[in-house]
Design a protein around this motif. Structure first.
Motif, PDB file in Angstrom:
ATOM      1  N   GLY A   5       0.822  -1.204   0.000  1.00 47.96           N
ATOM      2  CA  GLY A   5       0.000   0.000   0.000  1.00 47.96           C
ATOM      3  C   GLY A   5       0.850   1.246   0.000  1.00 47.96           C
ATOM      4  O   GLY A   5       1.974   1.250   0.507  1.00 47.96           O
ATOM      5  N   LYS A   6       0.335   2.307  -0.587  1.00 45.76           N
ATOM      6  CA  LYS A   6       0.974   3.616  -0.518  1.00 45.76           C
ATOM      7  C   LYS A   6      -0.121   4.665  -0.425  1.00 45.76           C
ATOM      8  O   LYS A   6      -1.257   4.445  -0.859  1.00 45.76           O
ATOM      9  CB  LYS A   6       1.877   3.865  -1.725  1.00 45.76           C
ATOM     10  CG  LYS A   6       1.182   3.847  -3.076  1.00 45.76           C
ATOM     11  CD  LYS A   6       2.190   4.073  -4.192  1.00 45.76           C
ATOM     12  CE  LYS A   6       1.525   4.038  -5.563  1.00 45.76           C
ATOM     13  NZ  LYS A   6       2.514   4.266  -6.651  1.00 45.76           N
ATOM     14  N   VAL A   7       0.217   5.809   0.160  1.00 42.07           N
ATOM     15  CA  VAL A   7      -0.796   6.819   0.438  1.00 42.07           C
ATOM     16  C   VAL A   7      -0.344   8.177  -0.088  1.00 42.07           C
ATOM     17  O   VAL A   7       0.859   8.460  -0.171  1.00 42.07           O
ATOM     18  CB  VAL A   7      -1.077   6.887   1.964  1.00 42.07           C
ATOM     19  CG1 VAL A   7       0.128   7.423   2.721  1.00 42.07           C
ATOM     20  CG2 VAL A   7      -2.329   7.695   2.265  1.00 42.07           C
ATOM     21  N   THR A   8      -1.303   8.996  -0.456  1.00 37.51           N
ATOM     22  CA  THR A   8      -1.016  10.362  -0.884  1.00 37.51           C
ATOM     23  C   THR A   8      -0.950  11.274   0.337  1.00 37.51           C
ATOM     24  O   THR A   8      -1.308  10.879   1.452  1.00 37.51           O
ATOM     25  CB  THR A   8      -2.106  10.877  -1.832  1.00 37.51           C
ATOM     26  OG1 THR A   8      -3.356  10.940  -1.109  1.00 37.51           O
ATOM     27  CG2 THR A   8      -2.277   9.953  -3.031  1.00 37.51           C
ATOM     28  N   ASP A   9      -0.497  12.503   0.138  1.00 36.45           N
ATOM     29  CA  ASP A   9      -0.593  13.499   1.202  1.00 36.45           C
ATOM     30  C   ASP A   9      -2.061  13.720   1.552  1.00 36.45           C
ATOM     31  O   ASP A   9      -2.956  13.581   0.703  1.00 36.45           O
ATOM     32  CB  ASP A   9       0.013  14.834   0.747  1.00 36.45           C
ATOM     33  CG  ASP A   9       1.523  14.764   0.580  1.00 36.45           C
ATOM     34  OD1 ASP A   9       2.150  13.894   1.220  1.00 36.45           O
ATOM     35  OD2 ASP A   9       2.069  15.578  -0.191  1.00 36.45           O
ATOM     36  N   PHE A  10      -2.326  14.083   2.811  1.00 35.00           N
ATOM     37  CA  PHE A  10      -3.677  14.429   3.243  1.00 35.00           C
ATOM     38  C   PHE A  10      -3.854  15.932   3.014  1.00 35.00           C
ATOM     39  O   PHE A  10      -3.122  16.748   3.587  1.00 35.00           O
ATOM     40  CB  PHE A  10      -3.872  14.090   4.717  1.00 35.00           C
ATOM     41  CG  PHE A  10      -3.962  12.616   4.991  1.00 35.00           C
ATOM     42  CD1 PHE A  10      -5.173  12.026   5.320  1.00 35.00           C
ATOM     43  CD2 PHE A  10      -2.837  11.800   4.898  1.00 35.00           C
ATOM     44  CE1 PHE A  10      -5.263  10.665   5.566  1.00 35.00           C
ATOM     45  CE2 PHE A  10      -2.913  10.438   5.142  1.00 35.00           C
ATOM     46  CZ  PHE A  10      -4.135   9.867   5.473  1.00 35.00           C
ATOM     47  N   THR A  11      -4.799  16.308   2.177  1.00 33.04           N
ATOM     48  CA  THR A  11      -4.974  17.712   1.822  1.00 33.04           C
ATOM     49  C   THR A  11      -6.322  18.221   2.307  1.00 33.04           C
ATOM     50  O   THR A  11      -7.287  17.470   2.446  1.00 33.04           O
ATOM     51  CB  THR A  11      -4.869  17.910   0.305  1.00 33.04           C
ATOM     52  OG1 THR A  11      -5.856  17.089  -0.348  1.00 33.04           O
ATOM     53  CG2 THR A  11      -3.491  17.516  -0.199  1.00 33.04           C
ATOM     54  N   GLY A  12      -6.368  19.528   2.554  1.00 32.43           N
ATOM     55  CA  GLY A  12      -7.598  20.172   2.984  1.00 32.43           C
ATOM     56  C   GLY A  12      -7.296  21.457   3.708  1.00 32.43           C
ATOM     57  O   GLY A  12      -6.183  21.671   4.198  1.00 32.43           O
ATOM     58  N   GLY A  60      -9.994  21.795   9.939  1.00 28.06           N
ATOM     59  CA  GLY A  60     -10.662  21.418   8.701  1.00 28.06           C
ATOM     60  C   GLY A  60     -10.593  19.922   8.488  1.00 28.06           C
ATOM     61  O   GLY A  60     -10.058  19.176   9.316  1.00 28.06           O
ATOM     62  N   THR A  61     -11.168  19.472   7.385  1.00 30.85           N
ATOM     63  CA  THR A  61     -11.157  18.052   7.029  1.00 30.85           C
ATOM     64  C   THR A  61     -10.037  17.786   6.036  1.00 30.85           C
ATOM     65  O   THR A  61      -9.885  18.512   5.053  1.00 30.85           O
ATOM     66  CB  THR A  61     -12.504  17.637   6.417  1.00 30.85           C
ATOM     67  OG1 THR A  61     -13.540  17.853   7.380  1.00 30.85           O
ATOM     68  CG2 THR A  61     -12.486  16.163   6.024  1.00 30.85           C
ATOM     69  N   TYR A  62      -9.248  16.741   6.303  1.00 34.12           N
ATOM     70  CA  TYR A  62      -8.133  16.368   5.446  1.00 34.12           C
ATOM     71  C   TYR A  62      -8.362  14.956   4.916  1.00 34.12           C
ATOM     72  O   TYR A  62      -8.806  14.079   5.656  1.00 34.12           O
ATOM     73  CB  TYR A  62      -6.812  16.424   6.220  1.00 34.12           C
ATOM     74  CG  TYR A  62      -6.414  17.821   6.627  1.00 34.12           C
ATOM     75  CD1 TYR A  62      -7.035  18.458   7.705  1.00 34.12           C
ATOM     76  CD2 TYR A  62      -5.432  18.514   5.929  1.00 34.12           C
ATOM     77  CE1 TYR A  62      -6.685  19.748   8.073  1.00 34.12           C
ATOM     78  CE2 TYR A  62      -5.074  19.804   6.291  1.00 34.12           C
ATOM     79  CZ  TYR A  62      -5.703  20.420   7.363  1.00 34.12           C
ATOM     80  OH  TYR A  62      -5.356  21.689   7.716  1.00 34.12           O
ATOM     81  N   ALA A  63      -8.057  14.743   3.651  1.00 33.11           N
ATOM     82  CA  ALA A  63      -8.283  13.431   3.037  1.00 33.11           C
ATOM     83  C   ALA A  63      -7.074  13.015   2.216  1.00 33.11           C
ATOM     84  O   ALA A  63      -6.448  13.831   1.535  1.00 33.11           O
ATOM     85  CB  ALA A  63      -9.526  13.458   2.153  1.00 33.11           C
ATOM     86  N   GLY A  64      -6.741  11.736   2.308  1.00 33.43           N
ATOM     87  CA  GLY A  64      -5.699  11.134   1.488  1.00 33.43           C
ATOM     88  C   GLY A  64      -6.213   9.825   0.921  1.00 33.43           C
ATOM     89  O   GLY A  64      -7.188   9.254   1.429  1.00 33.43           O
ATOM     90  N   VAL A  65      -5.576   9.328  -0.127  1.00 35.04           N
ATOM     91  CA  VAL A  65      -6.004   8.090  -0.774  1.00 35.04           C
ATOM     92  C   VAL A  65      -4.952   7.014  -0.553  1.00 35.04           C
ATOM     93  O   VAL A  65      -3.784   7.190  -0.918  1.00 35.04           O
ATOM     94  CB  VAL A  65      -6.237   8.293  -2.285  1.00 35.04           C
ATOM     95  CG1 VAL A  65      -6.613   6.974  -2.945  1.00 35.04           C
ATOM     96  CG2 VAL A  65      -7.330   9.328  -2.513  1.00 35.04           C
ATOM     97  N   LEU A  66      -5.371   5.910   0.071  1.00 35.92           N
ATOM     98  CA  LEU A  66      -4.507   4.753   0.295  1.00 35.92           C
ATOM     99  C   LEU A  66      -4.792   3.731  -0.800  1.00 35.92           C
ATOM    100  O   LEU A  66      -5.914   3.231  -0.911  1.00 35.92           O
ATOM    101  CB  LEU A  66      -4.777   4.149   1.672  1.00 35.92           C
ATOM    102  CG  LEU A  66      -4.034   2.860   2.024  1.00 35.92           C
ATOM    103  CD1 LEU A  66      -2.539   3.103   2.073  1.00 35.92           C
ATOM    104  CD2 LEU A  66      -4.528   2.306   3.357  1.00 35.92           C
ATOM    105  N   THR A  67      -3.791   3.437  -1.620  1.00 36.67           N
ATOM    106  CA  THR A  67      -3.954   2.504  -2.735  1.00 36.67           C
ATOM    107  C   THR A  67      -3.275   1.183  -2.405  1.00 36.67           C
ATOM    108  O   THR A  67      -2.095   1.158  -2.046  1.00 36.67           O
ATOM    109  CB  THR A  67      -3.349   3.085  -4.027  1.00 36.67           C
ATOM    110  OG1 THR A  67      -4.000   4.320  -4.335  1.00 36.67           O
ATOM    111  CG2 THR A  67      -3.533   2.120  -5.186  1.00 36.67           C
ATOM    112  N   LEU A  68      -4.024   0.085  -2.526  1.00 35.57           N
ATOM    113  CA  LEU A  68      -3.498  -1.252  -2.270  1.00 35.57           C
ATOM    114  C   LEU A  68      -3.251  -1.966  -3.593  1.00 35.57           C
ATOM    115  O   LEU A  68      -4.075  -1.893  -4.511  1.00 35.57           O
ATOM    116  CB  LEU A  68      -4.480  -2.063  -1.421  1.00 35.57           C
ATOM    117  CG  LEU A  68      -4.823  -1.486  -0.042  1.00 35.57           C
ATOM    118  CD1 LEU A  68      -5.846  -2.366   0.656  1.00 35.57           C
ATOM    119  CD2 LEU A  68      -3.571  -1.351   0.811  1.00 35.57           C
TER     120      LEU A  68
END
Length: 427
Positions: free
Chosen positions: A338-345, A416-424
């Motif tokens: 798995g790898k994840v993007t930065d959490f942005t918001g 605020g709300t922060y979101a990142g995408v974890l890709t498996l």
């Protein structure tokens, strides 16, 4: 204001610790030089520190992770002005002695709680790695360290060991690497009728050793065996009569039972049952079809816990369960990464490297393979292993993979709300 990032030193003496003591706190005299702009002269004090390792019994060639924890720095905030969180970045050295000499460079994260005016600086940890090159007892002693502060100005306060080396805090005992297993075999044919004799030749065995030739059915040994003796060059030559219709391969090994350290193979071999059907009988056949490697997940969203502004706390949650099905029926294992993007918001971001996980993996009963959970630690944009299953003679099964998630949210991250995408990815 400029003095807010200067470091004052608490005076004190050294406490002697016997060399060779493992994973203990040690005290040692320290000479610290505050930034010249602070107007504070160098002061001699005492540092309390501890060295720990992730593997105290490595082998030559292994990489050992070292953690240098300054339990009580020889420094404090010299002013009445409070220092904010996350302005201190430590670096340092760990001194190696005994069987292996040298030093290990260690670094720590830019993370600290707020320090009140005149308050004592907090404990901090730094990590680094070294490769074991020599067998024997290797001692680890705390060395010089530096505290870099980023508040108003970028300033350094180097602290050196007054009488190096400092006392030993940890000792690892390194073993010599066992010689590589170079044993190998080849077969005169890859298949044969029931009762056929297959020629087996091999190299790399111990001269004069008795070597067992044996059939394998998956991971189990069959009743078909023979023995040969390795010549002075470690070569073997013989034949094995194969009767078992379930045979999938042939192995050769020294000793009383198969082992990867003293064996060779398996080399693929199948029995072709082409015997004529007796009169009045019917031969029944069926086929087991190979399937695919696939995964599914229980959901595609994870709501992690909220963190208070200014706390610099961990936001936690649980990865949706992932089911891996390996229905290929071959020798290959699998790896789930798995790898994840930065959490942005909120016009800001939280770095991908702040997300860590603690994987776990369970194997469904009856599966030929057993899955292994990946190591706990950072995920980041480069990625990490969540779970895997090794190669084998016959692999497959069904597996459930889970992980606890923790996002290290820096103090004073904008609300605020922060979101990142974890890709498996399953391979």
């Amino acid at each position: 204001m400029l003095g807010a990032t200067a470091l004052a030193v608490t005076a004190g003496g050294a406490l002697a610790v016997p060399a060779g003591a493992a994973a203990v706190n040690v005290d040692f005299p320290t000479h610290c030089v505050p930034p010249p702009i602070a107007g504070i002269p160098p002061i001699d004090g005492t540092t309390t520190a501890k060295i720990t390792v992730d593997d105290a019994t490595p082998q030559v060639g292994d990489t050992v992770t070292v953690t240098y924890t300054v339990v009580a720095p020889a420094a404090s905030n010299p002013t009445d002005l409070a220092l904010p969180a996350d302005i201190m970045t430590p670096t340092g050295k760990v001194t190696l002695g005994g069987a292996q000499s040298g030093s290990v460079t260690v670094t720590g994260p830019k993370k600290n709680p707020p320090v009140p005016g005149k308050g004592v600086f907090p404990s901090f940890s730094m990590t680094g790695t070294f490769t074991v090159t020599t067998p024997g007892a290797i001692t680890l002693s705390p060395g010089d360290y530096n505290i870099h502060t980023s508040y108003i100005l970028e300033l350094d306060t180097p602290c050196t060991v007054t009488n190096p080396p400092a006392p030993v805090s940890e000792t690892v005992t390194a073993a010599d690497n066992p010689p590589a297993n170079t044993r190998a075999i080849s077969l005169g044919s890859a298949s044969g009728a029931p009762g056929a004799s297959v020629a087996v030749t091999g190299t790399g065995f111990t001269a004069g050793a008795t070597v067992t030739l044996a059939g394998r059915s998956g991971a189990a040994q069959t009743a078909d065996t023979a023995t040969v003796t390795a010549n002075a060059q470690g070569a073997v030559s013989g034949s094995l009569v194969v009767n078992d219709l379930t045979t999938t391969g042939v192995v050769a090994y020294e000793g009383g039972a198969w082992s990867t350290d003293l064996g060779a193979g398996p080399v693929a071999y199948v029995v072709i049952d082409d015997q004529p059907v007796p009169e009045g009988s019917q031969k029944l056949t069926t086929t087991v079809k190979a399937g695919t490697l696939s995964m599914s997940q229980a959901g595609d969203a994870v709501a992690m816990s909220a963190v208070d502004f200014g706390s610099g706390d961990a936001s936690t949650g649980d990865l949706n369960a992932v089911t891996v099905k390996d229905y290929r029926g071959g020798p290959a294992g699998w790896s789930l990464t798995g790898k994840v993007t930065d959490f942005t918001g909120a016009g800001a971001k939280i770095d991908a490297g702040k997300l860590s996980w603690t994987p776990e993996c369970t194997t469904k009963a009856g599966s030929p393979s057993t899955c292994r959970a990946g190591s706990a630690g950072a995920v980041g944009s480069a990625g990490a292993t969540l779970a895997s299953a090794p190669d084998g003679t016959l692999t497959g099964g069904e597996f459930t993979v889970k992980a606890g998630l923790s996002l290290d949210v820096p103090a004073f991250t904008p609300p605020g709300t922060y979101a990142g995408v974890l890709t498996l990815t399953l391979t």
